[in-house]
Design a protein around this motif. Structure first.
Motif, PDB file in Angstrom:
ATOM      1  N   PHE A 126       0.825  -1.210   0.000  1.00 38.09           N
ATOM      2  CA  PHE A 126       0.000   0.000   0.000  1.00 38.09           C
ATOM      3  C   PHE A 126       0.858   1.258   0.000  1.00 38.09           C
ATOM      4  O   PHE A 126       0.505   2.261  -0.633  1.00 38.09           O
ATOM      5  N   SER A 127       1.984   1.230   0.696  1.00 37.90           N
ATOM      6  CA  SER A 127       2.897   2.373   0.686  1.00 37.90           C
ATOM      7  C   SER A 127       3.427   2.621  -0.725  1.00 37.90           C
ATOM      8  O   SER A 127       3.490   3.759  -1.189  1.00 37.90           O
ATOM      9  N   ASN A 128       3.813   1.548  -1.393  1.00 37.28           N
ATOM     10  CA  ASN A 128       4.302   1.689  -2.766  1.00 37.28           C
ATOM     11  C   ASN A 128       3.192   2.173  -3.702  1.00 37.28           C
ATOM     12  O   ASN A 128       3.448   2.966  -4.612  1.00 37.28           O
ATOM     13  N   ALA A 129       1.975   1.700  -3.491  1.00 44.31           N
ATOM     14  CA  ALA A 129       0.851   2.125  -4.344  1.00 44.31           C
ATOM     15  C   ALA A 129       0.578   3.614  -4.181  1.00 44.31           C
ATOM     16  O   ALA A 129       0.316   4.313  -5.167  1.00 44.31           O
ATOM     17  N   THR A 130       0.640   4.131  -2.959  1.00 40.59           N
ATOM     18  CA  THR A 130       0.405   5.569  -2.768  1.00 40.59           C
ATOM     19  C   THR A 130       1.526   6.386  -3.389  1.00 40.59           C
ATOM     20  O   THR A 130       1.283   7.457  -3.949  1.00 40.59           O
ATOM     21  N   PHE A 131       2.758   5.876  -3.314  1.00 42.88           N
ATOM     22  CA  PHE A 131       3.876   6.586  -3.946  1.00 42.88           C
ATOM     23  C   PHE A 131       3.697   6.616  -5.460  1.00 42.88           C
ATOM     24  O   PHE A 131       3.926   7.643  -6.098  1.00 42.88           O
ATOM     25  N   GLU A 132       3.296   5.495  -6.046  1.00 36.35           N
ATOM     26  CA  GLU A 132       3.069   5.454  -7.491  1.00 36.35           C
ATOM     27  C   GLU A 132       1.917   6.368  -7.886  1.00 36.35           C
ATOM     28  O   GLU A 132       1.938   6.966  -8.962  1.00 36.35           O
ATOM     29  N   TRP A 133       0.900   6.496  -7.034  1.00 36.27           N
ATOM     30  CA  TRP A 133      -0.201   7.413  -7.283  1.00 36.27           C
ATOM     31  C   TRP A 133       0.338   8.840  -7.413  1.00 36.27           C
ATOM     32  O   TRP A 133      -0.034   9.577  -8.315  1.00 36.27           O
ATOM     33  N   LEU A 134       1.218   9.215  -6.480  1.00 36.65           N
ATOM     34  CA  LEU A 134       1.808  10.554  -6.512  1.00 36.65           C
ATOM     35  C   LEU A 134       2.674  10.744  -7.756  1.00 36.65           C
ATOM     36  O   LEU A 134       2.588  11.765  -8.436  1.00 36.65           O
ATOM     37  N   VAL A 135       3.503   9.765  -8.061  1.00 37.50           N
ATOM     38  CA  VAL A 135       4.403   9.868  -9.208  1.00 37.50           C
ATOM     39  C   VAL A 135       3.614  10.021 -10.505  1.00 37.50           C
ATOM     40  O   VAL A 135       3.960  10.830 -11.367  1.00 37.50           O
ATOM     41  N   LEU A 136       2.541   9.271 -10.644  1.00 36.67           N
ATOM     42  CA  LEU A 136       1.721   9.347 -11.852  1.00 36.67           C
ATOM     43  C   LEU A 136       1.164  10.750 -12.049  1.00 36.67           C
ATOM     44  O   LEU A 136       1.202  11.305 -13.152  1.00 36.67           O
ATOM     45  N   ARG A 137       0.666  11.351 -10.998  1.00 34.68           N
ATOM     46  CA  ARG A 137       0.106  12.693 -11.119  1.00 34.68           C
ATOM     47  C   ARG A 137       1.172  13.751 -11.371  1.00 34.68           C
ATOM     48  O   ARG A 137       0.992  14.667 -12.158  1.00 34.68           O
ATOM     49  N   LYS A 138       2.311  13.603 -10.713  1.00 33.27           N
ATOM     50  CA  LYS A 138       3.395  14.566 -10.948  1.00 33.27           C
ATOM     51  C   LYS A 138       3.928  14.449 -12.374  1.00 33.27           C
ATOM     52  O   LYS A 138       4.261  15.449 -12.999  1.00 33.27           O
ATOM     53  N   GLU A 139       4.018  13.228 -12.880  1.00 31.89           N
ATOM     54  CA  GLU A 139       4.474  13.052 -14.262  1.00 31.89           C
ATOM     55  C   GLU A 139       3.468  13.643 -15.242  1.00 31.89           C
ATOM     56  O   GLU A 139       3.861  14.152 -16.296  1.00 31.89           O
ATOM     57  N   ALA A 140       2.193  13.585 -14.916  1.00 33.63           N
ATOM     58  CA  ALA A 140       1.185  14.195 -15.787  1.00 33.63           C
ATOM     59  C   ALA A 140       1.414  15.702 -15.882  1.00 33.63           C
ATOM     60  O   ALA A 140       1.349  16.278 -16.982  1.00 33.63           O
ATOM     61  N   PHE A 141       1.712  16.356 -14.760  1.00 30.99           N
ATOM     62  CA  PHE A 141       1.981  17.794 -14.795  1.00 30.99           C
ATOM     63  C   PHE A 141       3.297  18.094 -15.515  1.00 30.99           C
ATOM     64  O   PHE A 141       3.399  19.085 -16.235  1.00 30.99           O
ATOM     65  N   SER A 142       4.282  17.248 -15.350  1.00 30.65           N
ATOM     66  CA  SER A 142       5.540  17.437 -16.066  1.00 30.65           C
ATOM     67  C   SER A 142       5.331  17.270 -17.570  1.00 30.65           C
ATOM     68  O   SER A 142       5.901  18.019 -18.370  1.00 30.65           O
ATOM     69  N   ASN A 143       4.522  16.302 -17.953  1.00 31.31           N
ATOM     70  CA  ASN A 143       4.244  16.103 -19.378  1.00 31.31           C
ATOM     71  C   ASN A 143       3.448  17.263 -19.957  1.00 31.31           C
ATOM     72  O   ASN A 143       3.631  17.623 -21.123  1.00 31.31           O
ATOM     73  N   LEU A 144       2.585  17.859 -19.151  1.00 28.96           N
ATOM     74  CA  LEU A 144       1.867  19.046 -19.606  1.00 28.96           C
ATOM     75  C   LEU A 144       2.852  20.182 -19.871  1.00 28.96           C
ATOM     76  O   LEU A 144       2.748  20.881 -20.885  1.00 28.96           O
ATOM     77  N   THR A 145       3.820  20.353 -18.984  1.00 27.61           N
ATOM     78  CA  THR A 145       4.846  21.376 -19.186  1.00 27.61           C
ATOM     79  C   THR A 145       5.672  21.059 -20.430  1.00 27.61           C
ATOM     80  O   THR A 145       5.975  21.949 -21.228  1.00 27.61           O
ATOM     81  N   LEU A 146       6.019  19.793 -20.602  1.00 25.95           N
ATOM     82  CA  LEU A 146       6.780  19.370 -21.783  1.00 25.95           C
ATOM     83  C   LEU A 146       5.999  19.662 -23.059  1.00 25.95           C
ATOM     84  O   LEU A 146       6.533  20.212 -24.023  1.00 25.95           O
ATOM     85  N   PHE A 147       4.727  19.309 -23.072  1.00 20.25           N
ATOM     86  CA  PHE A 147       3.894  19.550 -24.246  1.00 20.25           C
ATOM     87  C   PHE A 147       3.789  21.038 -24.541  1.00 20.25           C
ATOM     88  O   PHE A 147       3.913  21.475 -25.690  1.00 20.25           O
ATOM     89  N   THR A 148       3.568  21.843 -23.519  1.00 20.49           N
ATOM     90  CA  THR A 148       3.428  23.287 -23.713  1.00 20.49           C
ATOM     91  C   THR A 148       4.725  23.891 -24.234  1.00 20.49           C
ATOM     92  O   THR A 148       4.703  24.722 -25.149  1.00 20.49           O
TER      93      THR A 148
END
Length: 179
Positions: A126-148
């Motif tokens: 569960f600890s790893n799952a919550t960390f992956e949840w955070l990483v997925l969302r942060k990568e989405a914002f990073s990809n938005l910056t990359l796309f822009t």
């Protein structure tokens, strides 16, 4: 007497975390933060409109961390309470191994130990799952910056920015996701 061993093990574990893990995590966080700010600064110096997206990404990341941090604290606390019985059971079993063998109770002790390990492992998952949840969302914002950044660099008039700076900004935008 046995409770003293459990406290000693827990106390030494806490000292290890304080002495080694916290300073390393602190330095790692500071270095990553500086690297992130450098990347955003370089991208923003080439394409100033990236600042708007970067500010949005930073605010959104802090908002997401507001959900992540309390959950992680609880899971770490639960993980500490499930790990202590595993270590205590292993140490007590090793001290009484002759008695366990004399009464031929190895299977029972092994099954009890595996049950404790499974309980401990479930909180770790569960600890790893919550960390992956955070990483997925942060990568989405990073990809938005990359796309822009890519979008803005493609539509900049020719000759407005040197191709070297465009390449530099683009390469930093690509590594932003990893950071």
């Amino acid at each position: 007497m046995n409770s003293d061993k459990g406290k000693s093990s827990l106390a030494s574990s806490d000292v290890i975390v304080i002495d080694f893990d916290i300073p390393f995590e602190f330095v790692y966080s500071i270095a990553t933060g500086i690297e992130l700010l450098d990347m955003i600064f370089i991208m923003a110096s080439v394409t100033w409109k990236v600042r708007i997206v970067a500010i949005f990404g930073i605010v959104a990341s802090k908002y997401i961390q507001g959900y992540y941090q309390p959950t992680t604290r609880e899971l770490i606390g639960i993980n500490g309470t499930t790990k202590a019985p595993v270590m205590n059971y292993a140490s007590e079993t090793s001290l009484g191994v002759a008695t366990i063998r004399a009464f031929k109770m190895q299977d029972r002790f092994f099954k009890d130990y595996m049950r404790l390990v499974d309980t401990d492992a479930s909180t770790f998952i569960f600890s790893n799952a919550t960390f992956e949840w955070l990483v997925l969302r942060k990568e989405a914002f990073s990809n938005l910056t990359l796309f822009t950044t890519t979008f803005l660099l493609v539509f900049i008039p020719k000759g407005f920015v040197s191709p070297g700076l465009v390449g530099l900004s683009r390469s930093y935008a690509m590594t932003l996701t990893g950071t």
